[in-house]
Design a protein around this motif. Structure first.
Motif, PDB file in Angstrom:
ATOM      1  N   ILE A  28       0.835  -1.206   0.000  1.00  0.00           N
ATOM      2  CA  ILE A  28       0.000   0.000   0.000  1.00  0.00           C
ATOM      3  C   ILE A  28       0.867   1.252   0.000  1.00  0.00           C
ATOM      4  N   ALA A  29       1.909   1.259   0.833  1.00  0.00           N
ATOM      5  CA  ALA A  29       2.809   2.417   0.882  1.00  0.00           C
ATOM      6  C   ALA A  29       3.462   2.657  -0.480  1.00  0.00           C
ATOM      7  N   LEU A  30       3.873   1.582  -1.142  1.00  0.00           N
ATOM      8  CA  LEU A  30       4.489   1.719  -2.467  1.00  0.00           C
ATOM      9  C   LEU A  30       3.462   2.144  -3.516  1.00  0.00           C
ATOM     10  N   GLU A  32       0.867   4.031  -2.953  1.00  0.00           N
ATOM     11  CA  GLU A  32       0.594   5.454  -2.750  1.00  0.00           C
ATOM     12  C   GLU A  32       1.773   6.309  -3.214  1.00  0.00           C
ATOM     13  N   HIS A  33       2.992   5.784  -3.110  1.00  0.00           N
ATOM     14  CA  HIS A  33       4.143   6.491  -3.682  1.00  0.00           C
ATOM     15  C   HIS A  33       3.992   6.568  -5.195  1.00  0.00           C
ATOM     16  N   ARG A  34       3.541   5.477  -5.811  1.00  0.00           N
ATOM     17  CA  ARG A  34       3.348   5.445  -7.262  1.00  0.00           C
ATOM     18  C   ARG A  34       2.313   6.476  -7.688  1.00  0.00           C
ATOM     19  N   ALA A  35       1.259   6.621  -6.891  1.00  0.00           N
ATOM     20  CA  ALA A  35       0.219   7.597  -7.216  1.00  0.00           C
ATOM     21  C   ALA A  35       0.736   9.022  -7.092  1.00  0.00           C
ATOM     22  N   ASN A  36       1.637   9.252  -6.134  1.00  0.00           N
ATOM     23  CA  ASN A  36       2.175  10.598  -5.910  1.00  0.00           C
ATOM     24  C   ASN A  36       3.302  10.946  -6.874  1.00  0.00           C
ATOM     25  N   VAL A  37       4.067   9.924  -7.297  1.00  0.00           N
ATOM     26  CA  VAL A  37       5.192  10.146  -8.206  1.00  0.00           C
ATOM     27  C   VAL A  37       5.060   9.168  -9.377  1.00  0.00           C
ATOM     28  N   PRO A  38       4.054   9.371 -10.231  1.00  0.00           N
ATOM     29  CA  PRO A  38       3.779   8.382 -11.283  1.00  0.00           C
ATOM     30  C   PRO A  38       4.904   8.211 -12.287  1.00  0.00           C
ATOM     31  N   GLU A  39       5.750   9.229 -12.439  1.00  0.00           N
ATOM     32  CA  GLU A  39       6.831   9.123 -13.410  1.00  0.00           C
ATOM     33  C   GLU A  39       7.990   8.262 -12.896  1.00  0.00           C
ATOM     34  N   ARG A  40       8.019   7.972 -11.587  1.00  0.00           N
ATOM     35  CA  ARG A  40       9.103   7.153 -11.022  1.00  0.00           C
ATOM     36  C   ARG A  40       8.524   6.058 -10.131  1.00  0.00           C
ATOM     37  N   VAL A  42       7.901   2.561  -8.199  1.00  0.00           N
ATOM     38  CA  VAL A  42       8.725   1.471  -7.683  1.00  0.00           C
ATOM     39  C   VAL A  42       8.102   0.166  -8.157  1.00  0.00           C
ATOM     40  N   LYS A  43       8.855  -0.599  -8.940  1.00  0.00           N
ATOM     41  CA  LYS A  43       8.338  -1.874  -9.446  1.00  0.00           C
ATOM     42  C   LYS A  43       8.444  -2.922  -8.347  1.00  0.00           C
ATOM     43  N   ALA A  44       7.293  -3.473  -7.965  1.00  0.00           N
ATOM     44  CA  ALA A  44       7.247  -4.404  -6.835  1.00  0.00           C
ATOM     45  C   ALA A  44       6.493  -5.669  -7.211  1.00  0.00           C
ATOM     46  N   ALA A  45       6.892  -6.768  -6.606  1.00  0.00           N
ATOM     47  CA  ALA A  45       6.184  -8.041  -6.740  1.00  0.00           C
ATOM     48  C   ALA A  45       6.220  -8.740  -5.384  1.00  0.00           C
ATOM     49  N   PHE A  46       5.157  -9.461  -5.073  1.00  0.00           N
ATOM     50  CA  PHE A  46       5.052 -10.166  -3.801  1.00  0.00           C
ATOM     51  C   PHE A  46       4.703 -11.625  -4.063  1.00  0.00           C
ATOM     52  N   SER A 415       0.556  -3.003  15.736  1.00  0.00           N
ATOM     53  CA  SER A 415       0.483  -1.652  16.295  1.00  0.00           C
ATOM     54  C   SER A 415       1.219  -0.609  15.472  1.00  0.00           C
ATOM     55  N   ASN A 416       2.391  -0.969  14.966  1.00  0.00           N
ATOM     56  CA  ASN A 416       3.241  -0.004  14.277  1.00  0.00           C
ATOM     57  C   ASN A 416       3.391  -0.333  12.793  1.00  0.00           C
ATOM     58  N   ILE A 417       2.477  -1.132  12.278  1.00  0.00           N
ATOM     59  CA  ILE A 417       2.647  -1.691  10.937  1.00  0.00           C
ATOM     60  C   ILE A 417       2.689  -0.623   9.846  1.00  0.00           C
ATOM     61  N   ALA A 418       1.815   0.389   9.939  1.00  0.00           N
ATOM     62  CA  ALA A 418       1.753   1.403   8.883  1.00  0.00           C
ATOM     63  C   ALA A 418       3.031   2.230   8.841  1.00  0.00           C
ATOM     64  N   VAL A 419       3.509   2.654   9.998  1.00  0.00           N
ATOM     65  CA  VAL A 419       4.730   3.469  10.049  1.00  0.00           C
ATOM     66  C   VAL A 419       5.943   2.642   9.645  1.00  0.00           C
ATOM     67  N   ARG A 420       6.030   1.416  10.143  1.00  0.00           N
ATOM     68  CA  ARG A 420       7.173   0.561   9.798  1.00  0.00           C
ATOM     69  C   ARG A 420       7.251   0.318   8.284  1.00  0.00           C
ATOM     70  N   SER A 421       6.128  -0.017   7.680  1.00  0.00           N
ATOM     71  CA  SER A 421       6.117  -0.256   6.235  1.00  0.00           C
ATOM     72  C   SER A 421       6.460   1.018   5.465  1.00  0.00           C
ATOM     73  N   GLY A 422       5.989   2.162   5.967  1.00  0.00           N
ATOM     74  CA  GLY A 422       6.323   3.433   5.333  1.00  0.00           C
ATOM     75  C   GLY A 422       7.802   3.729   5.402  1.00  0.00           C
ATOM     76  N   GLU A 423       8.428   3.407   6.531  1.00  0.00           N
ATOM     77  CA  GLU A 423       9.869   3.632   6.674  1.00  0.00           C
ATOM     78  C   GLU A 423      10.663   2.746   5.709  1.00  0.00           C
ATOM     79  N   ILE A 424      10.219   1.504   5.543  1.00  0.00           N
ATOM     80  CA  ILE A 424      10.904   0.616   4.599  1.00  0.00           C
ATOM     81  C   ILE A 424      10.729   1.123   3.166  1.00  0.00           C
ATOM     82  N   ALA A 425       9.508   1.532   2.828  1.00  0.00           N
ATOM     83  CA  ALA A 425       9.256   2.075   1.487  1.00  0.00           C
ATOM     84  C   ALA A 425      10.100   3.318   1.232  1.00  0.00           C
TER      85      ALA A 425
END
Length: 453
Positions: A28-30, A32-40, A42-46, A415-425
């Motif tokens: 989700i964090a990635l 939302e980054h894609r939506a904010n910076v569509p020209e750059r 992050v290519k991701a696969a899970f 508890s800290n999942i959203a912030v932790r994932s955002g920091e990794i992204a």
């Protein structure tokens, strides 16, 4: 599909191994980054070994509630206006008004699982289910600029092996169920992680005596469930402690799960870290919500009033041996209050004995030697959850879990999942920009040198 070289396949900026709540939050964090910076983007696969999204499905017991606020969802603490928030889910499901009228901070576990499924359904194009990453290594062959790429072997449901490339890997394979030494699971001896599936596979009328081992939240919830679902059965709670201990969820204690507490823990002294665990272990480990404790005590008291004792609490007791005879399981119990061992015959036995932390070495194999460990043999981890390389490896291997020793009590919790994932992204995006900037500078230097020649 057979194994082929990475250079023949697309290389991803990041590959997530496992797609539970942690890597779902990262996706989700990635996104939302894609939506904010569509020209750059992050290519991701899970890659997720389960056939579909699922989170502790076997503990979705009736009426059980989350132990955290609905605001500690996949995104809100990182981005309060995210379209992936729990509030957005409620709005999409047409239940926002009813949820507010319910005046409860804690949704049922069933509803929160529906929320997670709803969020995951928007990202299916990035996830391969029925796919298990079996190996990670440095790339054997790579194209220009990809010298620090990783190769991953992915075993697919079809039986074939797919090889993919990644500049970063985020490991979130979850916790490993813990059983007592020498005890094997079977159709009558279960770990709590498989409880509902196993329970539903048996005829309830065959279960005349059942036992639950453990003193934490899962053990108490399963004990209550069995008592309610098997009105004809004896239910024994085998407790290593003297009764259940209540979880401290008061405001000051809950601050230990705040995002700011991660910095306090990570940059703190050894003495400070030890104090975190000494004073605040009772916020999450081997403790039970007050409501569940009171429910169990009320059921026990009601038994006494009716004169039909079905619910038995065996305090300060441990399982010494488990022996199977047909459909019956005989337990040998060692009680601190009785010098003589006791025996108990049961038709089903549940070990709610917790989980082992995620150890990346299980997946990394020989590649684990690329990373440093501390004096006690635990992985050394940067503040951005990246393993510390022993050789200056520029690609990143990040951990979502298994970092309690470096990042504190919230490392494997929601508890800290959203912030932790955002920091990794953020770390992945920033390090990509630094790599590209470094490459551009190298080209400029080379060009200048060629001009002087």
């Amino acid at each position: 599909m057979g194994t082929t070289g990475t250079h023949e396949h697309e290389i991803y900026d990041v590959v997530g191994i496992g797609f539970g709540p942690s890597n779902l939050s990262l996706a989700i964090a990635l996104e939302e980054h894609r939506a904010n910076v569509p020209e750059r983007p992050v290519k991701a696969a899970f890659f997720e070994r389960q056939a579909s999204f699922g989170w502790h499905r076997n503990m979705l017991l009736p009426s059980t509630t989350m132990q955290i606020s609905f605001l500690k969802d996949l995104a809100t603490f990182r981005n309060p206006v995210s379209r992936f928030s729990f509030v957005s889910y409620l709005h999409a499901a047409g239940r926002l008004v009813q949820f507010v009228n319910n005046q409860d901070f804690f949704p049922t576990r069933q509803e929160f699982h529906q929320y997670l499924e709803w969020a995951a359904s928007s990202l299916t194009d990035q996830v391969s289910y029925g796919s298990e990453v079996t190996a990670i290594r440095r790339a054997e062959e790579a194209g220009p600029g990809d010298a620090e790429c990783l190769q991953l072997d992915v075993r697919q449901a079809s039986g074939g092996v797919r090889r993919v490339g990644a500049r970063n890997v985020v490991i979130s394979t979850g916790l490993v169920p813990r059983m007592p030494t020498g005890v094997a699971r079977d159709e009558r001896v279960w770990h709590s992680s498989e409880f509902l599936e196993r329970f539903r596979g048996l005829d309830p009328h065959e279960l005349k005596s059942v036992a639950v081992v453990g003193a934490g939240q899962s053990a108490a919830e399963i004990t209550r469930f069995l008592y309610d679902m098997l009105p004809h059965a004896r239910v024994s709670a085998i407790l290593p402690s003297y009764g259940y201990s209540v979880a401290d969820d008061t405001p000051f204690a809950n601050q230990v799960f705040d995002p700011a507490a991660v910095d306090e823990y990570y940059f703190g002294t050894d003495q400070a870290r030890e104090a975190f665990w000494h004073y605040h272990r009772n916020t999450n480990y081997s403790v039970v919500d007050d409501e569940v404790i009171r429910d169990l005590h009320q059921r026990s008291y009601d038994d006494e009033v009716r004169g039909t004792k079905r619910l038995h609490f065996l305090n300060l007791t441990r399982v010494v041996d488990v022996a199977r005879t047909g459909n019956e399981t005989r337990l040998t119990l060692g009680a601190m209050l009785d010098s003589e061992p006791q025996e108990l015959d049961v038709d089903a036995l549940v070990f709610a004995t917790g989980y082992e932390g995620m150890d990346p070495a299980r997946l990394l194999g020989d590649f684990d030697r690329e990373f440093l460990r501390d004096d006690t043999g635990r992985p050394r981890v940067e503040r951005d959850y990246r393993l510390v390389s022993a050789s200056g490896l520029s690609c990143g291997v990040y951990l979502q879990g298994g970092t309690e020793h470096t990042h504190g009590l919230s490392s494997s919790l929601l508890s800290n999942i959203a912030v932790r994932s955002g920091e990794i992204a953020d770390s992945i995006v920033l390090r990509r920009a630094e790599r590209e900037l470094g490459g551009a500078r190298s080209v400029q230097v080379a060009g200048a040198a060629a001009g002087r020649a």
